[in-house]
Design a protein around this motif. Structure first.
Motif, PDB file in Angstrom:
ATOM      1  N   SER A  84      19.196 -17.143 104.351  1.00  0.00           N
ATOM      2  CA  SER A  84      19.836 -18.448 104.197  1.00  0.00           C
ATOM      3  C   SER A  84      19.494 -19.264 105.439  1.00  0.00           C
ATOM      4  CB  SER A  84      21.352 -18.283 104.044  1.00  0.00           C
ATOM      5  OG  SER A  84      21.884 -17.684 105.214  1.00  0.00           O
ATOM      6  N   TYR A  85      20.135 -20.424 105.589  1.00  0.00           N
ATOM      7  CA  TYR A  85      19.843 -21.239 106.764  1.00  0.00           C
ATOM      8  C   TYR A  85      21.129 -21.812 107.333  1.00  0.00           C
ATOM      9  CZ  TYR A  85      20.062 -25.093 103.407  1.00  0.00           C
ATOM     10  OH  TYR A  85      20.459 -25.964 102.442  1.00  0.00           O
ATOM     11  N   TYR A  86      21.047 -22.215 108.607  1.00  0.00           N
ATOM     12  CA  TYR A  86      22.193 -22.751 109.331  1.00  0.00           C
ATOM     13  C   TYR A  86      22.655 -24.078 108.741  1.00  0.00           C
ATOM     14  CZ  TYR A  86      21.282 -19.674 113.362  1.00  0.00           C
ATOM     15  OH  TYR A  86      21.104 -18.619 114.191  1.00  0.00           O
ATOM     16  N   PRO A 142      26.811  -9.311 104.230  1.00  0.00           N
ATOM     17  CA  PRO A 142      26.130  -8.040 103.940  1.00  0.00           C
ATOM     18  C   PRO A 142      24.841  -8.157 103.126  1.00  0.00           C
ATOM     19  CG  PRO A 142      28.224  -8.207 102.753  1.00  0.00           C
ATOM     20  CD  PRO A 142      28.158  -9.371 103.687  1.00  0.00           C
ATOM     21  N   ARG A 143      24.698  -9.208 102.304  1.00  0.00           N
ATOM     22  CA  ARG A 143      23.493  -9.313 101.465  1.00  0.00           C
ATOM     23  C   ARG A 143      22.308  -9.933 102.184  1.00  0.00           C
ATOM     24  NH1 ARG A 143      24.951 -12.048  95.847  1.00  0.00           N
ATOM     25  NH2 ARG A 143      23.706 -13.553  96.940  1.00  0.00           N
ATOM     26  N   ARG A 144      22.525 -10.601 103.306  1.00  0.00           N
ATOM     27  CA  ARG A 144      21.443 -11.343 103.966  1.00  0.00           C
ATOM     28  C   ARG A 144      20.884 -10.584 105.169  1.00  0.00           C
ATOM     29  NH1 ARG A 144      25.190 -16.298 104.131  1.00  0.00           N
ATOM     30  NH2 ARG A 144      25.292 -16.810 101.931  1.00  0.00           N
ATOM     31  N   ILE A 145      19.577 -10.761 105.384  1.00  0.00           N
ATOM     32  CA  ILE A 145      18.946 -10.134 106.552  1.00  0.00           C
ATOM     33  C   ILE A 145      18.546 -11.156 107.609  1.00  0.00           C
ATOM     34  CG2 ILE A 145      18.089  -8.173 105.240  1.00  0.00           C
ATOM     35  CD1 ILE A 145      15.278  -9.484 105.400  1.00  0.00           C
ATOM     36  N   LEU A 146      18.574 -12.452 107.270  1.00  0.00           N
ATOM     37  CA  LEU A 146      18.072 -13.476 108.187  1.00  0.00           C
ATOM     38  C   LEU A 146      18.785 -14.794 107.950  1.00  0.00           C
ATOM     39  CD1 LEU A 146      15.666 -13.153 110.189  1.00  0.00           C
ATOM     40  CD2 LEU A 146      14.239 -14.235 108.489  1.00  0.00           C
ATOM     41  N   ASP A 147      19.087 -15.510 109.039  1.00  0.00           N
ATOM     42  CA  ASP A 147      19.532 -16.902 108.990  1.00  0.00           C
ATOM     43  C   ASP A 147      18.443 -17.730 109.634  1.00  0.00           C
ATOM     44  OD1 ASP A 147      21.965 -16.982 107.696  1.00  0.00           O
ATOM     45  OD2 ASP A 147      23.137 -16.677 109.513  1.00  0.00           O
ATOM     46  N   LEU A 148      17.985 -18.776 108.966  1.00  0.00           N
ATOM     47  CA  LEU A 148      16.877 -19.605 109.446  1.00  0.00           C
ATOM     48  C   LEU A 148      17.374 -20.958 109.944  1.00  0.00           C
ATOM     49  CD1 LEU A 148      14.574 -18.923 106.400  1.00  0.00           C
ATOM     50  CD2 LEU A 148      14.232 -18.027 108.706  1.00  0.00           C
ATOM     51  N   SER A 149      16.638 -21.554 110.858  1.00  0.00           N
ATOM     52  CA  SER A 149      16.935 -22.929 111.263  1.00  0.00           C
ATOM     53  C   SER A 149      16.585 -23.851 110.095  1.00  0.00           C
ATOM     54  CB  SER A 149      16.116 -23.314 112.493  1.00  0.00           C
ATOM     55  OG  SER A 149      14.745 -23.359 112.169  1.00  0.00           O
ATOM     56  N   ARG A 150      17.083 -25.073 110.171  1.00  0.00           N
ATOM     57  CA  ARG A 150      16.845 -26.033 109.086  1.00  0.00           C
ATOM     58  C   ARG A 150      15.353 -26.343 108.940  1.00  0.00           C
ATOM     59  NH1 ARG A 150      20.089 -28.716 105.920  1.00  0.00           N
ATOM     60  NH2 ARG A 150      19.558 -30.799 105.180  1.00  0.00           N
ATOM     61  N   ALA A 151      14.629 -26.438 110.050  1.00  0.00           N
ATOM     62  CA  ALA A 151      13.186 -26.723 109.986  1.00  0.00           C
ATOM     63  C   ALA A 151      12.437 -25.592 109.297  1.00  0.00           C
ATOM     64  CB  ALA A 151      12.626 -26.946 111.389  1.00  0.00           C
ATOM     65  N   ALA A 152      12.805 -24.345 109.604  1.00  0.00           N
ATOM     66  CA  ALA A 152      12.156 -23.203 108.961  1.00  0.00           C
ATOM     67  C   ALA A 152      12.480 -23.186 107.469  1.00  0.00           C
ATOM     68  CB  ALA A 152      12.600 -21.905 109.619  1.00  0.00           C
ATOM     69  N   ILE A 158      13.409 -23.927 100.920  1.00  0.00           N
ATOM     70  CA  ILE A 158      14.659 -23.330 100.427  1.00  0.00           C
ATOM     71  C   ILE A 158      15.881 -24.204 100.673  1.00  0.00           C
ATOM     72  CG2 ILE A 158      13.747 -21.006 100.722  1.00  0.00           C
ATOM     73  CD1 ILE A 158      15.629 -20.665 103.085  1.00  0.00           C
ATOM     74  N   LEU A 159      15.686 -25.440 101.109  1.00  0.00           N
ATOM     75  CA  LEU A 159      16.839 -26.294 101.425  1.00  0.00           C
ATOM     76  C   LEU A 159      17.772 -26.494 100.240  1.00  0.00           C
ATOM     77  CD1 LEU A 159      15.523 -29.064 103.838  1.00  0.00           C
ATOM     78  CD2 LEU A 159      17.044 -27.170 104.326  1.00  0.00           C
ATOM     79  N   PHE A 160      17.257 -26.541  99.045  1.00  0.00           N
ATOM     80  CA  PHE A 160      18.106 -26.799  97.887  1.00  0.00           C
ATOM     81  C   PHE A 160      18.511 -25.523  97.154  1.00  0.00           C
ATOM     82  CE2 PHE A 160      15.637 -30.686  98.554  1.00  0.00           C
ATOM     83  CZ  PHE A 160      16.690 -31.531  98.843  1.00  0.00           C
ATOM     84  N   HIS A 161      18.078 -24.382  97.654  1.00  0.00           N
ATOM     85  CA  HIS A 161      18.427 -23.113  97.014  1.00  0.00           C
ATOM     86  C   HIS A 161      19.525 -22.383  97.768  1.00  0.00           C
ATOM     87  CE1 HIS A 161      15.118 -23.570  94.261  1.00  0.00           C
ATOM     88  NE2 HIS A 161      14.319 -23.791  95.268  1.00  0.00           N
ATOM     89  N   GLY A 162      19.654 -22.630  99.054  1.00  0.00           N
ATOM     90  CA  GLY A 162      20.701 -22.003  99.843  1.00  0.00           C
ATOM     91  C   GLY A 162      20.359 -20.603 100.313  1.00  0.00           C
TER      92      GLY A 162
END
Length: 172
Positions: A84-86, A142-152, A158-162
């Motif tokens: 996901s992203y911040y 628990p389901r996520r392995i990574l949080d991405l910055s908005r630019a990434a 993935i901005l509209f998928h969450g």
């Protein structure tokens, strides 16, 4: 008259780039196919189809030259999971590494990888990838392995998928 001048400028710039590319990369610029030469509309002096075909060939050639000229880093290990992203409200907050979160930088959060580790993250839906640097801890889901910055997230589309499935390659 203006469109003819623009066409001539486009052709001239293509010729300059085509002449400079072999000297810069050591490769040869392929010519557009005969079929692409015959397609396109516009007036006889500068059919848009020919210019579009030449631009397309030039783009592909330059991308291939860039990819082949830079060494690819070795992959230490590969992970797959969800990312996901911040949220924009976190802009400017301190990360676990002590840096401030900046949404325009290509950074990410991982639970255990060392700060400064570079990762190549690939969106499994569309195949787009981006190289990010670990500067925070998380995600705390628990389901996520990574949080991405908005630019990434924007680079990966993935901005509209969450949250999407990703392949993470740890680069050495």
């Amino acid at each position: 008259m203006r469109s003819r001048l623009l066409c001539l400028l486009a052709v001239a710039s293509w010729l300059v780039l085509a002449a400079a590319l072999p000297a810069l990369t050591g490769s040869r610029v392929p010519e557009p196919s005969a079929q692409s030469e015959l397609t396109g509309g516009g007036h006889a002096a500068c059919p848009e189809g020919r210019i579009a075909a030449r631009r397309s060939v030039l783009r592909r050639t330059m991308a291939a030259a860039r990819a082949s000229s830079r060494p690819q880093p070795a992959v230490a290990r590969v992970l797959e999971g969800r990312a996901s992203y911040y949220h924009p409200s976190l802009e400017g907050n301190l990360t676990a590494s002590g840096e401030r979160y900046r949404g325009f930088e290509l950074t990410a959060a991982h639970r255990e990888l060392p700060f400064g580790t570079r990762l190549r993250v690939t969106n499994l839906r569309n195949g787009r990838s981006v190289v990010v640097r670990i500067n925070d801890r998380g995600p705390f889901h628990p389901r996520r392995i990574l949080d991405l910055s908005r630019a990434a997230a924007r680079e990966l589309g993935i901005l509209f998928h969450g949250e999407v499935g990703v392949r993470v390659e740890v680069l050495e």
